[in-house]
Design an enzyme around this catalytic site. Structure first.
Site, mmCIF file in Angstrom:
data_model
loop_
_atom_site.group_PDB
_atom_site.id
_atom_site.type_symbol
_atom_site.label_atom_id
_atom_site.label_comp_id
_atom_site.label_asym_id
_atom_site.label_seq_id
_atom_site.Cartn_x
_atom_site.Cartn_y
_atom_site.Cartn_z
ATOM 1 N N ARG A 130 -2.185 21.537 -14.616
ATOM 2 C CA ARG A 130 -1.222 20.494 -14.938
ATOM 3 C C ARG A 130 -1.507 19.880 -16.307
ATOM 4 O O ARG A 130 -0.601 19.347 -16.956
ATOM 5 C CB ARG A 130 -1.218 19.419 -13.856
ATOM 6 N N LYS B 193 3.575 11.010 -11.657
ATOM 7 C CA LYS B 193 2.698 10.190 -12.489
ATOM 8 C C LYS B 193 3.390 8.867 -12.767
ATOM 9 O O LYS B 193 4.514 8.837 -13.280
ATOM 10 C CB LYS B 193 2.376 10.895 -13.804
ATOM 11 N N HIS C 192 0.282 15.416 -26.425
ATOM 12 C CA HIS C 192 0.160 14.026 -25.990
ATOM 13 C C HIS C 192 -1.106 13.332 -26.484
ATOM 14 O O HIS C 192 -1.094 12.118 -26.685
ATOM 15 C CB HIS C 192 0.232 13.946 -24.460
ATOM 16 N N HIS D 285 8.512 7.890 -27.502
ATOM 17 C CA HIS D 285 7.531 8.794 -26.902
ATOM 18 C C HIS D 285 7.816 10.249 -27.264
ATOM 19 O O HIS D 285 6.906 10.992 -27.670
ATOM 20 C CB HIS D 285 7.533 8.623 -25.380
ATOM 21 N N GLU E 165 10.517 17.152 -25.195
ATOM 22 C CA GLU E 165 9.878 17.548 -23.941
ATOM 23 C C GLU E 165 10.464 18.856 -23.408
ATOM 24 O O GLU E 165 9.791 19.609 -22.714
ATOM 25 C CB GLU E 165 10.011 16.441 -22.896
ATOM 26 N N ARG F 121 0.809 -1.219 0.000
ATOM 27 C CA ARG F 121 0.000 0.000 0.000
ATOM 28 C C ARG F 121 0.842 1.268 0.000
ATOM 29 O O ARG F 121 0.390 2.327 0.425
ATOM 30 C CB ARG F 121 -0.988 0.018 1.176
ATOM 31 N N LYS G 233 8.250 22.456 -14.680
ATOM 32 C CA LYS G 233 7.334 21.377 -14.318
ATOM 33 C C LYS G 233 7.018 21.394 -12.831
ATOM 34 O O LYS G 233 5.876 21.170 -12.422
ATOM 35 C CB LYS G 233 7.904 20.012 -14.718
ATOM 36 N N GLU H 58 -3.941 17.106 -11.288
ATOM 37 C CA GLU H 58 -4.528 17.477 -12.570
ATOM 38 C C GLU H 58 -6.032 17.652 -12.471
ATOM 39 O O GLU H 58 -6.797 17.221 -13.345
ATOM 40 C CB GLU H 58 -4.184 16.433 -13.635
ATOM 41 N N HIS I 159 -0.110 10.212 -28.256
ATOM 42 C CA HIS I 159 -0.419 8.880 -27.752
ATOM 43 C C HIS I 159 -1.149 8.049 -28.810
ATOM 44 O O HIS I 159 -0.981 6.827 -28.870
ATOM 45 C CB HIS I 159 -1.269 8.972 -26.483
ATOM 46 N N ASN J 92 0.408 18.202 -20.971
ATOM 47 C CA ASN J 92 0.047 17.168 -21.940
ATOM 48 C C ASN J 92 0.031 17.688 -23.376
ATOM 49 O O ASN J 92 -0.464 16.996 -24.274
ATOM 50 C CB ASN J 92 -1.319 16.567 -21.596
#
Length: 366
Positions: free
Chosen positions: A241, A142, A248, A266, A184, A120, A226, A236, A252, A245
């Site tokens: 935030r 993330k 993206h 990527h 990036e 956990r 960032k 987000e 993606h 993206n």
């Protein structure tokens, strides 16, 4: 040395940036891990860096044990996650322990998610070894894995305890990987910092050629950008935030079409995605066409794809849009898009018609 704090209250942590830092990682980590045996999860491409890290830990009186993961996006899978968590449990990792992620974004995402769910939640340390992971994925918490339905659809927000960035490890990075990470870097200029985009236009060639000063400035500036955005909107939920993206949603879809493989890295997908986002914005009168041309020209100058053809994607528009329907940011059946009013003026639009996107993609050169 540059230290950037990611300010998140009790979850705040430092990002330490310094050439040669890997050789001194042990002294940096000793106060955090104590004398506990430290698991290091690394990909198969970072053997020399792993040896340096383990020597540094040994010099600080810290024992370590390595787990090697196959390099590549396909390691962000259920099977690898299961194998990794089984190995960490067999090592006796406790909730108060820390696992070190040494490698690129794949390793950071995988280890971050594994430690988020192991007992956990236990601690982890990011030591990114690619430009992309240094300026983006190692910061912000993330984590996740990919599924057949899409990229990063299974994951969690789980912040590292510290991020150690050694720009000198980039000396061994293949040029293609360096270029992918550079996408990036440029993204931060496109989001809300037109001056930084201009800096990239003037200095990107030096950075890619290995100039230490240009490289370290770009990393520190990107991390600070960032950290600021993550500090404002960690989960987000406020929309701030989401600006990270940019490129993206398109990107993606391109990665999914390429099978999340080395056919399209990527960062390459992000570059093409940014170009498409600016192209779409210009086509709909949202931003000057000159800005879209300028963005595409910079990608081309940097050796990065500026559209579908350059990215090696010839799929029909409908199939690309279908990939987008699985976007994890979808809400109420809508998919938010990052569009632009100009360079440094990115904004979130939640009302973009997928029919319009389909029409736009249908006329893109292949």
């Amino acid at each position: 040395m540059t230290i950037v704090q990611v300010a998140l209250g009790t979850r705040s942590y430092d990002v330490v940036i310094e050439a040669g830092l890997l050789t001194r990682a042990g002294e940096r980590l000793a106060p955090l891990v104590g004398k506990r045996r430290v698991p290091i999860v690394a990909d198969a491409n970072v053997g020399a860096h792993l040896a340096t890290l383990r020597s540094s830990l040994t010099a600080a009186g810290i024992e370590s044990e390595a787990i090697i993961i196959p390099a590549g996006e396909k390691s962000k899978s259920w099977a690898t996650l299961e194998s990794l968590t089984d190995q960490l449990l067999a090592m006796g990792v406790e909730r108060g322990d820390h696992v070190v992620a040494l490698g690129g974004g794949v390793i950071g995402d995988l280890v971050g998610f594994a430690t988020a769910i192991l007992k956990r939640g236990c601690g982890f340390v990011q030591i990114p070894t690619t430009l992309l992971s240094q300026v983006d994925s190692s910061v912000g918490g993330k984590t996740g894995i990919n599924t057949r339905a899409g990229k990063n659809l299974i994951g969690a927000f789980h912040q590292p305890k510290v991020v150690l960035i050694d720009p000198s490890v980039l000396d061994t990075l293949p040029l293609r990987e360096l270029r992918a990470g550079y996408a990036e870097v440029v993204k931060y200029g496109l989001i809300d910092d037109a001056d930084f985009f201009a800096w990239c236009e003037a200095n990107g060639e030096r950075l890619l050629a290995g100039d230490p000063a240009a490289r370290e400035y770009a990393i520190a500036h990107s991390v600070a950008a960032k950290a600021r955005i993550v500090g404002e909107d960690e989960f987000e939920t406020l929309g701030r935030r989401a600006l990270l993206n940019l490129g993206h949603t398109f990107g993606h879809a391109l990665e999914a079409e390429a099978g999340f493989s080395d056919k399209l890295l990527h960062g390459e997908a992000v570059a093409a995605g940014c170009a498409l986002a600016f192209g779409y914005s210009a086509a709909h009168g949202l931003c000057p066409i000159e800005d879209a041309v300028r963005v595409a020209a910079h990608w081309q100058a940097a050796g990065l794809p500026s559209g579908l053809a350059a990215a090696g994607i010839d799929a029909p528009a409908e199939r690309l849009v279908e990939h987008m329907r699985h976007d994890k940011k979808a809400s109420g059946g809508n998919i938010p898009f990052l569009l632009a009013r100009g360079i440094g003026q990115t904004y979130l639009d939640k009302q973009v018609s997928l029919d319009d996107v389909r029409e736009f993609l249908a006329i893109q050169p292949r």
